[in-house]
Design a protein around this motif. Structure first.
Motif, short mmCIF file in Angstrom:
data_model
loop_
_atom_site.label_atom_id
_atom_site.label_comp_id
_atom_site.label_asym_id
_atom_site.label_seq_id
_atom_site.Cartn_x
_atom_site.Cartn_y
_atom_site.Cartn_z
N ARG A 273 0.71 -1.33 -0.02
CA ARG A 273 -0.13 -0.17 0.09
C ARG A 273 0.97 1.49 -0.17
N SER A 274 1.90 1.38 -0.38
CA SER A 274 2.86 2.38 -0.58
C SER A 274 2.40 3.21 -1.75
N GLY A 275 1.76 2.56 -2.46
CA GLY A 275 0.97 3.12 -3.64
C GLY A 275 -0.10 2.24 -4.57
N PHE A 276 -0.78 2.73 -5.50
CA PHE A 276 -1.87 2.02 -5.87
C PHE A 276 -1.63 2.20 -7.56
N CYS A 277 -2.33 1.26 -8.02
CA CYS A 277 -2.31 1.29 -9.58
C CYS A 277 -3.94 1.35 -10.09
#
Length: 351
Positions: free
Chosen positions: A306-310
């Motif tokens: 969950r450091s980033g989402f796509c």
């Protein structure tokens, strides 16, 4: 406006990799590597001359050479999964790389994300454009046909446009997408409080291996409901207190071919909102739950789940084995094309 190029290192095979940086008068800046046609930075102008890099990535090429999460890369020939890593086309069965259990994922063991792309001839007007190409030979990854693909990154007034084009000499499947991991706070910390809105009323039913059975499920009343702004960690219907893992395909209400708004994402911490407009007929949402733990990213940031989402614009997963889905077969004489735009603006933060 500027367009700079530098040698960024070499692969294990000794092939040079270049990094292109473009900027525009609006203050946007993008960096793209020839390894995987990878978006390594996307800087958005904020207040007082500050810029916020909204995509995950690495400071050095070695990070991308070791990455198993497709961070920032171009995906092809096909995105998402193909069941059984096989399909039939014109009476012939083709066998693809099996790189996720028994299935084929994101183009196989060495998809477009791990290839060296060629810098296409450009003109002086390309200060805000990076154009890359790759020639995928017949049988690469198991796919038929010699496929010539182009990816063009262009800075626009309020963000970034990615354009795709492909031509083939034999019928072959093509379903390309971009795979940046977004974090609108720019810090690589948990993005679960980002809010999303997706312009779709349904998702595809996936089995435990994320393979569709052809059924479309209404999102209303489910944890996949982002028809109105809802935090990534928990949709409006989730009351468990535990983050919901998302890896869902949303067929967009807008359909295909017309550049239309597909999704919105925003952060109340940074006050930044992102629009994703696309000519594709769907978007795959991935909440980044399987990002490798303790990965050292840009400027020493530690990435993990969950450091980033796509949000990946594409056509339906496993369309090759689902004749009821839109076809992804490109035929000789035809041209595969689609566009995605990432547009940014500030909005009023919640009190």
């Amino acid at each position: 406006m500027s367009h700079n190029k530098k040698c960024w290192g070499t692969t294990e095979q000794g092939v040079d990799v270049h990094l292109h940086t473009i900027s525009n008068e609006g203050g946007f800046e993008a960096c793209v590597a020839t390894y995987g046609a990878t978006l390594t930075k996307l800087k958005v102008p904020m207040s007082e001359g500050r810029k916020l890099d909204v995509v995950l990535g690495f400071d050095q090429l070695t990070g991308y050479l070791q990455d198993k999460n497709y961070i920032g890369s171009t995906i092809g020939r096909t995105s998402s999964r193909i069941s059984g890593a096989t399909f039939n086309l014109l009476g012939k069965q083709y066998f693809l790389d099996r790189n996720e259990r028994d299935n084929h994922l994101h183009g196989g063991e060495k998809g477009f994300n791990s290839r060296i792309w060629t810098e296409s001839t450009t003109t002086a007007s390309s200060n805000q454009t990076i154009k890359l190409s790759y020639e995928s030979p017949d049988s690469e990854g198991g796919y038929p046909g010699n496929l010539k693909v182009y990816v063009t990154y262009t800075l626009i007034e309020n963000g970034l446009r990615i354009s795709y084009k492909a031509e083939t000499d034999k019928p072959t499947p093509v379903n390309m997408t971009a795979h940046p991991y977004f974090n609108l706070d720019g810090d690589g910390k948990d993005a679960g409080n980002h809010e999303l809105k997706i312009f779709s009323d349904h998702i595809l039913y996936f089995d435990e291996n994320l393979i569709p059975n052809g059924e479309f499920i209404p999102v209303a009343g489910t944890n996949a409901d982002f028809s109105e702004f809802s935090p990534l960690n928990c949709s409006t219907t989730n009351t468990s207190g535990h983050p919901v893992k998302h890896d869902c395909f949303y067929p967009l209400n807008s359909g295909k071919d017309k550049l239309s708004l597909g999704a919105l994402a925003r952060s109340h911490s940074s006050g930044l909102e992102m629009e994703i407009a696309t000519t594709q007929c769907g978007i795959q949402l991935y909440s980044g739950d399987y990002l490798s733990k303790n990965t050292v990213g840009k400027q020493g940031c530690i990435y993990g789940p969950r450091s980033g989402f796509c949000l990946e614009p594409q056509t339906h997963p496993d369309a090759l084995n689902r004749p009821e889905f839109p076809s992804i077969i490109l035929h000789p004489g035809n041209i595969y094309e689609h566009i995605t735009e990432y547009r940014f603006r500030k909005f009023s933060k919640r009190d």
